[in-house]
Enzyme design. Structure first.
Site, PDB file in Angstrom:
ATOM      1  N   THR A 139       0.841  -1.208   0.000  1.00 57.48           N
ATOM      2  CA  THR A 139       0.000   0.000   0.000  1.00 57.48           C
ATOM      3  C   THR A 139       0.869   1.248   0.000  1.00 57.48           C
ATOM      4  O   THR A 139       1.950   1.257   0.598  1.00 57.48           O
ATOM      5  CB  THR A 139      -0.893  -0.016   1.263  1.00 57.48           C
ATOM      6  OG1 THR A 139      -1.776  -1.128   1.165  1.00 57.48           O
ATOM      7  CG2 THR A 139      -1.728   1.257   1.383  1.00 57.48           C
ATOM      8  N   GLY A 140       0.368   2.304  -0.654  1.00 60.07           N
ATOM      9  CA  GLY A 140       1.067   3.593  -0.614  1.00 60.07           C
ATOM     10  C   GLY A 140       1.459   4.059  -2.005  1.00 60.07           C
ATOM     11  O   GLY A 140       1.267   3.344  -3.000  1.00 60.07           O
ATOM     12  N   SER A 141       2.053   5.245  -2.070  1.00 54.61           N
ATOM     13  CA  SER A 141       2.357   5.850  -3.365  1.00 54.61           C
ATOM     14  C   SER A 141       3.446   5.078  -4.120  1.00 54.61           C
ATOM     15  O   SER A 141       3.408   4.994  -5.354  1.00 54.61           O
ATOM     16  CB  SER A 141       2.769   7.308  -3.180  1.00 54.61           C
ATOM     17  OG  SER A 141       3.853   7.397  -2.282  1.00 54.61           O
ATOM     18  N   ASP A 179       6.264  -3.947  -1.538  1.00 53.65           N
ATOM     19  CA  ASP A 179       5.661  -2.939  -0.662  1.00 53.65           C
ATOM     20  C   ASP A 179       6.613  -1.759  -0.482  1.00 53.65           C
ATOM     21  O   ASP A 179       7.811  -1.878  -0.774  1.00 53.65           O
ATOM     22  CB  ASP A 179       5.363  -3.587   0.714  1.00 53.65           C
ATOM     23  CG  ASP A 179       4.232  -2.906   1.449  1.00 53.65           C
ATOM     24  OD1 ASP A 179       3.827  -1.799   1.045  1.00 53.65           O
ATOM     25  OD2 ASP A 179       3.753  -3.483   2.450  1.00 53.65           O
ATOM     26  N   GLY A 180       6.084  -0.669   0.017  1.00 62.84           N
ATOM     27  CA  GLY A 180       6.899   0.502   0.357  1.00 62.84           C
ATOM     28  C   GLY A 180       7.267   0.469   1.834  1.00 62.84           C
ATOM     29  O   GLY A 180       7.000  -0.515   2.533  1.00 62.84           O
ATOM     30  N   ALA A 181       7.843   1.547   2.315  1.00 58.82           N
ATOM     31  CA  ALA A 181       8.174   1.655   3.758  1.00 58.82           C
ATOM     32  C   ALA A 181       8.251   3.126   4.127  1.00 58.82           C
ATOM     33  O   ALA A 181       8.457   3.990   3.261  1.00 58.82           O
ATOM     34  CB  ALA A 181       9.498   0.970   4.055  1.00 58.82           C
ATOM     35  N   LYS A 229       6.584   0.848   9.241  1.00 57.28           N
ATOM     36  CA  LYS A 229       5.556   0.902   8.202  1.00 57.28           C
ATOM     37  C   LYS A 229       4.224   1.267   8.855  1.00 57.28           C
ATOM     38  O   LYS A 229       4.080   1.219  10.061  1.00 57.28           O
ATOM     39  CB  LYS A 229       5.437  -0.449   7.486  1.00 57.28           C
ATOM     40  CG  LYS A 229       6.597  -0.694   6.529  1.00 57.28           C
ATOM     41  CD  LYS A 229       6.469  -1.981   5.752  1.00 57.28           C
ATOM     42  CE  LYS A 229       5.152  -2.195   5.077  1.00 57.28           C
ATOM     43  NZ  LYS A 229       4.745  -1.109   4.144  1.00 57.28           N
ATOM     44  N   GLU A 255      -0.499  -5.569   5.639  1.00 59.19           N
ATOM     45  CA  GLU A 255       0.843  -5.624   5.030  1.00 59.19           C
ATOM     46  C   GLU A 255       1.688  -6.685   5.735  1.00 59.19           C
ATOM     47  O   GLU A 255       2.401  -7.458   5.095  1.00 59.19           O
ATOM     48  CB  GLU A 255       1.523  -4.255   5.131  1.00 59.19           C
ATOM     49  CG  GLU A 255       0.908  -3.223   4.195  1.00 59.19           C
ATOM     50  CD  GLU A 255       1.437  -1.818   4.390  1.00 59.19           C
ATOM     51  OE1 GLU A 255       1.374  -1.040   3.440  1.00 59.19           O
ATOM     52  OE2 GLU A 255       1.896  -1.483   5.496  1.00 59.19           O
ATOM     53  N   LYS A 301      13.808   7.415   2.457  1.00 60.68           N
ATOM     54  CA  LYS A 301      13.292   6.487   3.481  1.00 60.68           C
ATOM     55  C   LYS A 301      14.402   5.672   4.161  1.00 60.68           C
ATOM     56  O   LYS A 301      14.143   4.967   5.126  1.00 60.68           O
ATOM     57  CB  LYS A 301      12.293   5.504   2.851  1.00 60.68           C
ATOM     58  CG  LYS A 301      11.182   6.138   2.037  1.00 60.68           C
ATOM     59  CD  LYS A 301      10.224   6.893   2.926  1.00 60.68           C
ATOM     60  CE  LYS A 301       9.036   7.440   2.191  1.00 60.68           C
ATOM     61  NZ  LYS A 301       8.139   6.439   1.664  1.00 60.68           N
TER      62      LYS A 301
HETATM   63  C1  5RP Z   1       1.197   1.930   4.350  1.00 63.08           C
HETATM   64  C2  5RP Z   1       2.671   1.789   4.365  1.00 63.08           C
HETATM   65  C3  5RP Z   1       3.428   2.345   3.195  1.00 63.08           C
HETATM   66  O1  5RP Z   1       4.210   1.356   2.656  1.00 63.08           O
HETATM   67  C4  5RP Z   1       4.293   3.459   3.670  1.00 63.08           C
HETATM   68  O2  5RP Z   1       3.474   4.405   4.352  1.00 63.08           O
HETATM   69  C5  5RP Z   1       5.023   4.137   2.520  1.00 63.08           C
HETATM   70  O3  5RP Z   1       4.134   4.840   1.723  1.00 63.08           O
HETATM   71  P1  5RP Z   1       4.627   5.735   0.521  1.00 63.08           P
HETATM   72  O4  5RP Z   1       5.196   4.827  -0.502  1.00 63.08           O
HETATM   73  O5  5RP Z   1       3.381   6.454   0.047  1.00 63.08           O
HETATM   74  O6  5RP Z   1       5.636   6.717   1.071  1.00 63.08           O
HETATM   75  O7  5RP Z   1       3.272   1.238   5.243  1.00 63.08           O
HETATM   76  O8  5RP Z   1       0.623   1.406   5.510  1.00 63.08           O
END
Ligand code: 5RP
Length: 233
Positions: A28-30, A83-85, A96, A105, A123
């Protein structure tokens, strides 16, 4: 160069890990969304894959490309989750949950053979904790839960602000699972393993945003390129 381009660079590198026939967990996330935007255009590859998602928001993004996300129950394991972080350190430990999807996640990560994290360079941190640590708790009597969590931090000589997350209307933020999130302004977390174990023992805590010893590798996007760092697991 924009932060978005750095995320795209990381997503373009991770796409090479995806092979026809795999089962895939979508984060989830951008940054995770940039991955979906790139993958979604490879129709043949998409058709050969099976997907599950970590949030309703990601299900919506996947739908743009007619990617159908199955229930997690359909899978004994996932080949890969991308996934992102919010923060990741040199050992691959992470914070996260900035987007509030930490529980699902973590569930996806837990059954994934490989867990790839894609980030822009901002990050990557030396010490976790500048990003407020999210903790998912049940909605019943949150003040009691917060006070128990506070005691754990104090035991580790950490005095900090803890807030219940609110949405844009000022109401308590509700996760996809119907729970609350609290954000803990730690600044620096040194004993993450001990603190995590003690907080997760509190009965009203569902999970924390500390993802320790879980990532297989991190792909960091820079202005013009991306680099992968692998972790021994
Ligand atoms: C969502 C998360 C996302 O991976 C984290 O917030 C990073 O988001 P983004 O890629 O938008 O910076 O843990 O619960």
């Amino acid at each position: 160069m924009t932060t978005q381009q750095k995320k795209i660079n990381a997503a373009q590198l991770v796409i090479k890990k995806i092979k026809p026939g795999m089962s895939l967990g979508l984060g989830t996330g951008s940054t995770a969304n940039e991955f979906i935007h790139i993958l979604g255009k490879d129709r043949d590859l998409v058709k050969s894959l099976k997907f599950t998602s970590s949030s309703n928001q990601t299900i919506e993004t996947a739908r743009i490309y007619s990617i159908k996300c199955l229930e997690l129950d359909e899978f004994d394991y996932l080949d890969i989750t991308i996934d992102g972080a919010d923060e990741i350190d040199k050992n691959g430990d992470m914070i996260k949950g900035g987007g509030g999807a930490l529980l699902r996640e973590k569930m996806l990560a837990n059954i994934s053979k490989e867990y790839f994290i894609i980030i822009d360079e901002s990050k990557s941190v030396k010490t976790l904790g500048n990003f407020p640590l999210p903790i998912e708790i049940i909605p019943f009597s949150p003040k009691s839960t917060i006070s128990q969590i506070d005691k754990v931090f104090k035991k580790h000589q950490m005095v900090l602000q803890i807030e219940i997350r609110v949405d844009s209307t000022g109401s308590n933020f509700i996760t996809d699972g119907g729970n609350f999130i609290i954000d803990c302004y730690c600044k620096k977390i040194f004993q993450s393993k001990e603190i995590n174990a003690e907080i997760e023992k509190i009965p009203s805590v569902i999970t924390t945003g500390l993802f320790l010893n879980m990532s297989s590798s991190v792909i960091i996007g820079y202005d013009q390129y991306a680099t992968e760092f692998k972790f021994d697991r």
